[in-house]
Design a protein around this motif. Structure first.
Motif, PDB file in Angstrom:
ATOM      1  N   GLU A 280     -10.950   7.302  -8.591  1.00  0.00           N
ATOM      2  CA  GLU A 280     -10.194   6.808  -7.448  1.00  0.00           C
ATOM      3  C   GLU A 280     -10.240   5.283  -7.464  1.00  0.00           C
ATOM      4  O   GLU A 280     -11.265   4.698  -7.791  1.00  0.00           O
ATOM      5  CB  GLU A 280     -10.792   7.311  -6.134  1.00  0.00           C
ATOM      6  N   VAL A 281      -9.133   4.662  -7.088  1.00  0.00           N
ATOM      7  CA  VAL A 281      -9.088   3.209  -6.954  1.00  0.00           C
ATOM      8  C   VAL A 281      -9.322   2.878  -5.486  1.00  0.00           C
ATOM      9  O   VAL A 281      -8.623   3.398  -4.607  1.00  0.00           O
ATOM     10  CB  VAL A 281      -7.732   2.640  -7.429  1.00  0.00           C
ATOM     11  N   LYS A 282     -10.304   2.028  -5.225  1.00  0.00           N
ATOM     12  CA  LYS A 282     -10.666   1.713  -3.845  1.00  0.00           C
ATOM     13  C   LYS A 282     -10.441   0.244  -3.541  1.00  0.00           C
ATOM     14  O   LYS A 282     -10.569  -0.610  -4.420  1.00  0.00           O
ATOM     15  CB  LYS A 282     -12.127   2.095  -3.588  1.00  0.00           C
ATOM     16  N   CYS A 283     -10.119  -0.010  -2.296  1.00  0.00           N
ATOM     17  CA  CYS A 283      -9.858  -1.378  -1.848  1.00  0.00           C
ATOM     18  C   CYS A 283     -11.175  -2.157  -1.839  1.00  0.00           C
ATOM     19  O   CYS A 283     -12.180  -1.682  -1.301  1.00  0.00           O
ATOM     20  CB  CYS A 283      -9.241  -1.354  -0.459  1.00  0.00           C
ATOM     21  N   VAL A 284     -11.158  -3.345  -2.418  1.00  0.00           N
ATOM     22  CA  VAL A 284     -12.399  -4.107  -2.565  1.00  0.00           C
ATOM     23  C   VAL A 284     -12.821  -4.789  -1.270  1.00  0.00           C
ATOM     24  O   VAL A 284     -13.983  -5.187  -1.119  1.00  0.00           O
ATOM     25  CB  VAL A 284     -12.267  -5.151  -3.685  1.00  0.00           C
ATOM     26  N   TYR A 285     -11.852  -4.940  -0.322  1.00  0.00           N
ATOM     27  CA  TYR A 285     -12.182  -5.589   0.949  1.00  0.00           C
ATOM     28  C   TYR A 285     -11.099  -5.244   1.958  1.00  0.00           C
ATOM     29  O   TYR A 285      -9.952  -4.955   1.602  1.00  0.00           O
ATOM     30  CB  TYR A 285     -12.290  -7.105   0.762  1.00  0.00           C
ATOM     31  N   HIS A 286     -11.473  -5.288   3.226  1.00  0.00           N
ATOM     32  CA  HIS A 286     -10.534  -4.939   4.300  1.00  0.00           C
ATOM     33  C   HIS A 286      -9.265  -5.791   4.221  1.00  0.00           C
ATOM     34  O   HIS A 286      -9.316  -7.003   4.041  1.00  0.00           O
ATOM     35  CB  HIS A 286     -11.203  -5.156   5.661  1.00  0.00           C
ATOM     36  N   GLY A 287      -8.112  -5.134   4.326  1.00  0.00           N
ATOM     37  CA  GLY A 287      -6.847  -5.860   4.286  1.00  0.00           C
ATOM     38  C   GLY A 287      -5.682  -4.971   4.698  1.00  0.00           C
ATOM     39  O   GLY A 287      -5.872  -3.853   5.182  1.00  0.00           O
ATOM     40  N   VAL A 288      -4.468  -5.501   4.497  1.00  0.00           N
ATOM     41  CA  VAL A 288      -3.240  -4.792   4.852  1.00  0.00           C
ATOM     42  C   VAL A 288      -2.382  -4.664   3.603  1.00  0.00           C
ATOM     43  O   VAL A 288      -2.215  -5.631   2.849  1.00  0.00           O
ATOM     44  CB  VAL A 288      -2.453  -5.548   5.944  1.00  0.00           C
ATOM     45  N   VAL A 289      -1.844  -3.461   3.378  1.00  0.00           N
ATOM     46  CA  VAL A 289      -0.985  -3.244   2.209  1.00  0.00           C
ATOM     47  C   VAL A 289       0.289  -4.050   2.383  1.00  0.00           C
ATOM     48  O   VAL A 289       1.076  -3.813   3.304  1.00  0.00           O
ATOM     49  CB  VAL A 289      -0.666  -1.747   2.030  1.00  0.00           C
ATOM     50  N   ALA A 290       0.497  -5.020   1.495  1.00  0.00           N
ATOM     51  CA  ALA A 290       1.648  -5.920   1.604  1.00  0.00           C
ATOM     52  C   ALA A 290       2.849  -5.413   0.827  1.00  0.00           C
ATOM     53  O   ALA A 290       4.000  -5.615   1.233  1.00  0.00           O
ATOM     54  CB  ALA A 290       1.265  -7.320   1.117  1.00  0.00           C
ATOM     55  N   LYS A 291       2.599  -4.746  -0.313  1.00  0.00           N
ATOM     56  CA  LYS A 291       3.723  -4.307  -1.133  1.00  0.00           C
ATOM     57  C   LYS A 291       3.278  -3.213  -2.095  1.00  0.00           C
ATOM     58  O   LYS A 291       2.149  -3.214  -2.573  1.00  0.00           O
ATOM     59  CB  LYS A 291       4.298  -5.485  -1.925  1.00  0.00           C
ATOM     60  N   ILE A 292       4.197  -2.283  -2.357  1.00  0.00           N
ATOM     61  CA  ILE A 292       3.984  -1.239  -3.360  1.00  0.00           C
ATOM     62  C   ILE A 292       5.212  -1.214  -4.256  1.00  0.00           C
ATOM     63  O   ILE A 292       6.349  -1.175  -3.779  1.00  0.00           O
ATOM     64  CB  ILE A 292       3.777   0.141  -2.705  1.00  0.00           C
ATOM     65  N   THR A 293       4.988  -1.255  -5.557  1.00  0.00           N
ATOM     66  CA  THR A 293       6.106  -1.278  -6.506  1.00  0.00           C
ATOM     67  C   THR A 293       5.851  -0.270  -7.615  1.00  0.00           C
ATOM     68  O   THR A 293       4.726  -0.140  -8.094  1.00  0.00           O
ATOM     69  CB  THR A 293       6.276  -2.682  -7.126  1.00  0.00           C
ATOM     70  N   LEU A 294       6.932   0.433  -8.017  1.00  0.00           N
ATOM     71  CA  LEU A 294       6.860   1.359  -9.141  1.00  0.00           C
ATOM     72  C   LEU A 294       7.367   0.636 -10.389  1.00  0.00           C
ATOM     73  O   LEU A 294       8.521   0.209 -10.448  1.00  0.00           O
ATOM     74  CB  LEU A 294       7.704   2.608  -8.875  1.00  0.00           C
ATOM     75  N   LEU A 295       6.493   0.490 -11.380  1.00  0.00           N
ATOM     76  CA  LEU A 295       6.829  -0.193 -12.622  1.00  0.00           C
ATOM     77  C   LEU A 295       7.338   0.807 -13.656  1.00  0.00           C
ATOM     78  O   LEU A 295       7.240   2.025 -13.451  1.00  0.00           O
ATOM     79  CB  LEU A 295       5.600  -0.919 -13.165  1.00  0.00           C
ATOM     80  N   PRO A 296       7.877   0.324 -14.780  1.00  0.00           N
ATOM     81  CA  PRO A 296       8.264   1.239 -15.867  1.00  0.00           C
ATOM     82  C   PRO A 296       7.086   2.123 -16.298  1.00  0.00           C
ATOM     83  O   PRO A 296       5.936   1.757 -16.129  1.00  0.00           O
ATOM     84  CB  PRO A 296       8.681   0.272 -16.987  1.00  0.00           C
ATOM     85  N   ARG A 297       7.392   3.267 -16.837  1.00  0.00           N
ATOM     86  CA  ARG A 297       6.406   4.268 -17.261  1.00  0.00           C
ATOM     87  C   ARG A 297       5.698   4.874 -16.057  1.00  0.00           C
ATOM     88  O   ARG A 297       4.601   5.410 -16.163  1.00  0.00           O
ATOM     89  CB  ARG A 297       5.405   3.664 -18.240  1.00  0.00           C
ATOM     90  N   ASN A 298       6.365   4.775 -14.876  1.00  0.00           N
ATOM     91  CA  ASN A 298       5.885   5.437 -13.660  1.00  0.00           C
ATOM     92  C   ASN A 298       4.475   5.041 -13.263  1.00  0.00           C
ATOM     93  O   ASN A 298       3.652   5.889 -12.889  1.00  0.00           O
ATOM     94  CB  ASN A 298       5.975   6.961 -13.820  1.00  0.00           C
ATOM     95  N   LYS A 299       4.188   3.771 -13.336  1.00  0.00           N
ATOM     96  CA  LYS A 299       2.905   3.246 -12.886  1.00  0.00           C
ATOM     97  C   LYS A 299       3.119   2.407 -11.633  1.00  0.00           C
ATOM     98  O   LYS A 299       4.048   1.608 -11.560  1.00  0.00           O
ATOM     99  CB  LYS A 299       2.250   2.385 -13.974  1.00  0.00           C
ATOM    100  N   TYR A 300       2.240   2.598 -10.655  1.00  0.00           N
ATOM    101  CA  TYR A 300       2.361   1.884  -9.387  1.00  0.00           C
ATOM    102  C   TYR A 300       1.492   0.624  -9.355  1.00  0.00           C
ATOM    103  O   TYR A 300       0.412   0.583  -9.952  1.00  0.00           O
ATOM    104  CB  TYR A 300       1.939   2.780  -8.222  1.00  0.00           C
ATOM    105  N   VAL A 301       1.994  -0.363  -8.626  1.00  0.00           N
ATOM    106  CA  VAL A 301       1.217  -1.553  -8.294  1.00  0.00           C
ATOM    107  C   VAL A 301       1.102  -1.622  -6.777  1.00  0.00           C
ATOM    108  O   VAL A 301       2.110  -1.513  -6.067  1.00  0.00           O
ATOM    109  CB  VAL A 301       1.898  -2.841  -8.810  1.00  0.00           C
ATOM    110  N   VAL A 302      -0.107  -1.767  -6.293  1.00  0.00           N
ATOM    111  CA  VAL A 302      -0.342  -1.922  -4.858  1.00  0.00           C
ATOM    112  C   VAL A 302      -0.949  -3.304  -4.619  1.00  0.00           C
ATOM    113  O   VAL A 302      -1.929  -3.676  -5.270  1.00  0.00           O
ATOM    114  CB  VAL A 302      -1.294  -0.829  -4.323  1.00  0.00           C
ATOM    115  N   ILE A 303      -0.350  -4.047  -3.693  1.00  0.00           N
ATOM    116  CA  ILE A 303      -0.836  -5.388  -3.359  1.00  0.00           C
ATOM    117  C   ILE A 303      -1.347  -5.370  -1.926  1.00  0.00           C
ATOM    118  O   ILE A 303      -0.628  -4.967  -0.999  1.00  0.00           O
ATOM    119  CB  ILE A 303       0.273  -6.442  -3.513  1.00  0.00           C
ATOM    120  N   VAL A 304      -2.594  -5.785  -1.737  1.00  0.00           N
ATOM    121  CA  VAL A 304      -3.225  -5.797  -0.416  1.00  0.00           C
ATOM    122  C   VAL A 304      -3.470  -7.247  -0.006  1.00  0.00           C
ATOM    123  O   VAL A 304      -4.011  -8.037  -0.785  1.00  0.00           O
ATOM    124  CB  VAL A 304      -4.555  -5.008  -0.416  1.00  0.00           C
ATOM    125  N   ARG A 305      -3.055  -7.574   1.224  1.00  0.00           N
ATOM    126  CA  ARG A 305      -3.218  -8.935   1.734  1.00  0.00           C
ATOM    127  C   ARG A 305      -4.546  -9.076   2.476  1.00  0.00           C
ATOM    128  O   ARG A 305      -4.936  -8.213   3.256  1.00  0.00           O
ATOM    129  CB  ARG A 305      -2.068  -9.282   2.678  1.00  0.00           C
TER     130      ARG A 305
END
Length: 368
Positions: A280-305
């Motif tokens: 599981e990928v866990k958030c390293v520190y308290h924050g707010v999800v700023a953006k989620i993007t689906l990249l090629p090869r069906n991999k997600y990027v999650v950006i937390v502010r």
């Protein structure tokens, strides 16, 4: 709660908490990559990742073998010191036994003299006998002390013998392990050399495409006043939990020379990890999800502010959050889905649009 109180709480938690989500020992990292290499390599889809795993493993094997050599040298010293100590204890035991034998002889002679010379009607003889009696009593007490000393020496000798046996067994195990690790290192070096010949410009292009896609989704700094969140996040440098448990770094932050092409430099804006496939990928520190993007090869990027800071989690197969969600430290962001023993994961930290070295921010070895 005001800013000062928040800072105090954060510092207190950092000092008191021993986080299990920290870097593994080099030996544990190497053991994990052994399993990955055994079951998952070669990976025809990305030769560059294969090379990174092998290269990192060769470096880890250098550390592991050095640690084993140091451990063996220390065991040799311990064995040498214990053997000297064993000889000294035996010499002391022989000495104490000789003294004890002399005490018994002396006590026996004095008793005989007391009975032979005792005369109840002679004051001088009575006084001499009394003094002899006191001396015999002292000899008896002294003999008891010597018995105790002899028994203690025997116990110490037994303990040293047990320690020596354990140390020699440990020496044998370490020596065998050293041989195994050195053989593996030779194999990995050979595979790494062979893989170099198969790296092509396509691998470089694929690598740049992956990074360009991530660059294209960078978020500019929000103009909202989030100074409290930024200040608290700044205090986390060197104390952030690792985003994935039992993660092994295979590529570090920064720019480096391509292993084959002299005119190509590889730039990494974060850290590339090799992680267990079920992680599981866990958030390293308290924050707010700023953006989620689906990249090629069906991999997600999650950006937390986190105020003016962002943490980036790149390479997820499934996500457990949505844009705008508040995520606590340790909250699950997503997971991986692969038939292999491992997955590849990229983690970044930004300050606005500036990329920072995540390794400086992550807590190192766990205290647990």
């Amino acid at each position: 709660m005001n800013t000062v109180s928040k800072i105090f709480v954060v510092v207190f938690v950092m000092l008191c908490c021993a986080d299990s989500y920290a870097q593994m020992s080099k030996h544990e990292e190497s053991a994990f990559l052994d399993n990955v290499i055994k079951h998952d390599l070669p990976n025809s889809s990305n030769a560059e990742i294969d090379y990174s795993i092998l290269d990192q493993q060769v470096n880890l094997k250098d550390i592991v073998t050095k640690n084993l050599l140091d451990s063996i040298k220390q065991i040799d010293k311990d064995i040498y010191n214990n053997e000297i100590y064993y000889d000294r204890l035996n010499a002391q035991l022989d000495y104490e036994k000789n003294i004890y034998s002399d005490l018994i002889v002396k006590a026996h002679r004095l008793r005989s003299m007391m009975y032979e010379n005792f005369d109840i009607f002679s004051f001088d003889n009575l006084y001499t006998t009394y003094r002899q009696f006191l001396y015999v009593k002292w000899l008896t007490d002294y003999r008891k002390k010597k018995i105790l000393r002899i028994n203690n020496l025997k116990r110490d000798i037994v303990r040293v013998v047990v320690d020596l046996e354990h140390q020699k067994n440990e020496h044998e195990k370490k020596s065998e392990e050293l041989g195994v690790q050195e053989d593996l290192k030779k194999q990995y070096k050979s595979r790494r050399s062979a893989l170099l010949k198969n790296l092509t410009n396509d691998d470089v292009v694929n690598n740049e495409i992956r990074r360009d896609n991530l660059d294209s989704i960078k978020i500019t700094r929000n103009s909202d006043n989030q100074s409290d969140s930024s200040t608290l996040f700044q205090l986390q440098e060197g104390y952030l939990m690792w985003p994935v448990h039992k993660a092994v770094i295979i590529n570090y932050f920064g720019e480096k020379q391509h292993p084959v092409f002299a005119d190509v430099k590889i730039k990494n804006d974060g850290l590339d990890f090799c992680v267990p496939s079920s992680s599981e990928v866990k958030c390293v520190y308290h924050g707010v999800v700023a953006k989620i993007t689906l990249l090629p090869r069906n991999k997600y990027v999650v950006i937390v502010r986190h105020g003016s800071y962002f943490t980036v989690y790149n390479g997820l197969d499934h996500i457990k959050v949505a844009t705008g969600d508040e995520v606590e430290r340790g909250g699950v962001i997503g997971t991986f889905e692969t038939d292999n023993q491992h997955a590849n994961f990229n983690f970044q930290i930004w300050k606005g649009t500036q990329c920072l070295d995540p390794y400086k921010w992550l807590i190192k070895y766990s205290k647990k």
